[in-house]
Motif scaffolding. Structure first.
Motif, PDB file in Angstrom:
ATOM      1  N   ASP A 119       0.932  -1.084  -0.008  1.00  0.00           N
ATOM      2  CA  ASP A 119       0.013  -0.228   0.039  1.00  0.00           C
ATOM      3  C   ASP A 119       0.971   1.228  -0.012  1.00  0.00           C
ATOM      4  N   GLU A 120       2.087   1.174   0.085  1.00  0.00           N
ATOM      5  CA  GLU A 120       3.057   2.193   0.285  1.00  0.00           C
ATOM      6  C   GLU A 120       3.706   2.936  -0.981  1.00  0.00           C
ATOM      7  N   LYS A 121       3.658   4.268  -1.071  1.00  0.00           N
ATOM      8  CA  LYS A 121       4.495   4.861  -2.004  1.00  0.00           C
ATOM      9  C   LYS A 121       6.060   4.637  -1.958  1.00  0.00           C
ATOM     10  N   THR A 320      -8.904   1.639  10.315  1.00  0.00           N
ATOM     11  CA  THR A 320      -8.724   3.003   9.446  1.00  0.00           C
ATOM     12  C   THR A 320      -7.604   3.623   9.714  1.00  0.00           C
ATOM     13  N   MET A 323      -4.216   3.819   7.451  1.00  0.00           N
ATOM     14  CA  MET A 323      -4.542   4.460   6.264  1.00  0.00           C
ATOM     15  C   MET A 323      -4.521   6.082   6.497  1.00  0.00           C
ATOM     16  N   HIS A 324      -5.079   6.364   7.606  1.00  0.00           N
ATOM     17  CA  HIS A 324      -5.120   7.789   8.094  1.00  0.00           C
ATOM     18  C   HIS A 324      -3.697   8.372   8.436  1.00  0.00           C
ATOM     19  N   ARG A 326      -0.858   7.095   7.257  1.00  0.00           N
ATOM     20  CA  ARG A 326      -0.122   7.069   5.957  1.00  0.00           C
ATOM     21  C   ARG A 326      -0.442   8.313   5.203  1.00  0.00           C
ATOM     22  N   GLU A 327      -1.466   8.822   5.419  1.00  0.00           N
ATOM     23  CA  GLU A 327      -2.040   9.957   4.708  1.00  0.00           C
ATOM     24  C   GLU A 327      -1.702  11.280   5.361  1.00  0.00           C
ATOM     25  N   LYS A 329      -3.098  12.024   8.522  1.00  0.00           N
ATOM     26  CA  LYS A 329      -4.248  12.634   9.253  1.00  0.00           C
ATOM     27  C   LYS A 329      -3.994  12.154  10.557  1.00  0.00           C
TER      28      LYS A 329
END
Ligand code: OGA
Ligand code: NI
Length: 339
Positions: A119-121, A320, A323-324, A326-327, A329
């Motif tokens: 899932d990682e860039k 979540t 995901m949060h 990683r972004e 948030k």
């Protein structure tokens, strides 16, 4: 799934997929140790319980982090468990391969590299092995039989760290003015044991071992060994956490921030790498069961101190969290009450 960094042989240069854009690289690998997190001596203050409690609460409010010395876990066990962690990662690939796992569930043994590779860039310069460890008799059969002393040493360590974690939670409970035993049973039902292995990196300035994050559970006790690398964010500045002999690094997690209605802080932290030697750290997380409802303690909420968070199931938050984070948030964003 990608193989461990530690299984790829000598790495001469950092692969592209690990290099961060210049603005998010760790510019300050070595931070001044004049400013660092508080150190709390559990023993000498034992006879002055109130002072000890105030010290823990203050550190948990202002830093969300502190180091704990004279905690009763023997130096021998602190060193043995680090050795087990390092030995596990130096096993031949075929001995470790059976533990590769994609499920994020804290109920299974999981060996992986980075965080969620697929899932990682950009990936992180870390290998990790984690597994449940409480109750011991339910899980020890799942653990590696190699290194030969793994089960015995990690078993003893997990039990002692759990005892120490609950001792700290009871002091925090008293300091917050919560009813006795508040954190016992459901909130501290589970425990996960985790080994981080950060191989030497040819260019530490362009990578991270772990990104900025705060831990999602209740409380973390980290045995960081003898090499620096952990940094804690305080008032916009990264503070290095000096390795102290035989100390635990303790940090408040997201669930403790919610239960204390924001009084205690789950501080952001990250890990930087070095080019000289592998750094192995050993971590114990205390966490609730998935269906446990988390909310600010009723006795801390009144008309002057309205609840900052709505109630949620711990398992829903975990879905979540990654995901949060990683972004960039705040992972509690879905549960914050706007005043
Ligand atoms: C973690 C963590 C720090 C370290 O495992 O969540 O922050 O120094 N580890 O390994
Ligand atoms: Ni962490």
């Amino acid at each position: 799934m990608d193989s461990l960094i530690s299984s790829r042989g000598k790495i001469q240069s950092v692969p592209e997929s690990y290099i961060f854009p210049p603005e998010t690289r760790p510019s300050d690998l070595v931070t001044p140790l004049l400013k660092t997190i508080p150190v709390i001596d559990l023993e000498t203050r034992g006879h002055r319980r109130n002072e000890l409690i105030q010290h823990i609460i203050k550190a948990s409010q202002e830093h969300g982090f502190f180091q704990l010395t004279n905690h009763g876990v023997s130096e021998e066990l602190m060193n043995d468990v680090l050795t087990m962690g390092a030995e596990f990662f130096s096993l031949p690939e075929e001995d470790k391969a059976r533990y590769y796992e994609t499920s994020p569930s804290p109920e299974v043994c999981r060996l992986k590299t980075s965080i969620e590779y697929a899932d990682e860039k950009v990936h992180f310069w870390r290998d990790n092995f984690r597994h449940p460890c409480h109750p011991l008799e339910d899980y020890i059969q799942l653990w590696p039989e190699n290194p030969p002393r793994y089960r015995e040493v990690v078993g003893r360590f997990s039990v002692e760290v759990r005892r120490l974690s609950l001792q700290l939670l009871n002091l925090i409970c008293e300091g917050l003015g919560l009813e006795q035993g508040y954190f016992e049973e459901r909130l501290s039902h589970r425990q996960v044991f985790s080994i981080n292995h950060y191989p030497p990196c040819p260019d530490p300035t362009s990578v991270l071992g772990l990104p900025k994050h705060a831990d999602p559970y209740l409380i973390t006790l980290l045995n960081q060994g003898h090499l620096p690398g952990l940094q804690v964010l305080k008032d916009g500045e990264w503070l290095g956490v000096e390795p102290l002999p035989n100390a635990f690094v303790v940090n408040i997690n997201h669930m403790l921030q919610v239960i204390s209605n924001g009084k205690l802080k789950s501080a952001d932290h990250r890990v930087v790498t070095n080019s000289k030697a592998a750094r192995t750290t050993v971590v114990s997380f205390i966490l609730p069961s998935s269906d446990c409802v988390i909310e600010p303690a009723k006795s801390l909420v009144n008309e002057h101190n309205p609840a900052l968070y709505s109630a949620f199931k711990f398992g829903d938050f975990l879905k979540t969290y990654a995901m949060h984070t990683r972004e960039g948030k705040d992972p509690l964003v879905d549960y914050m009450i706007q005043s």
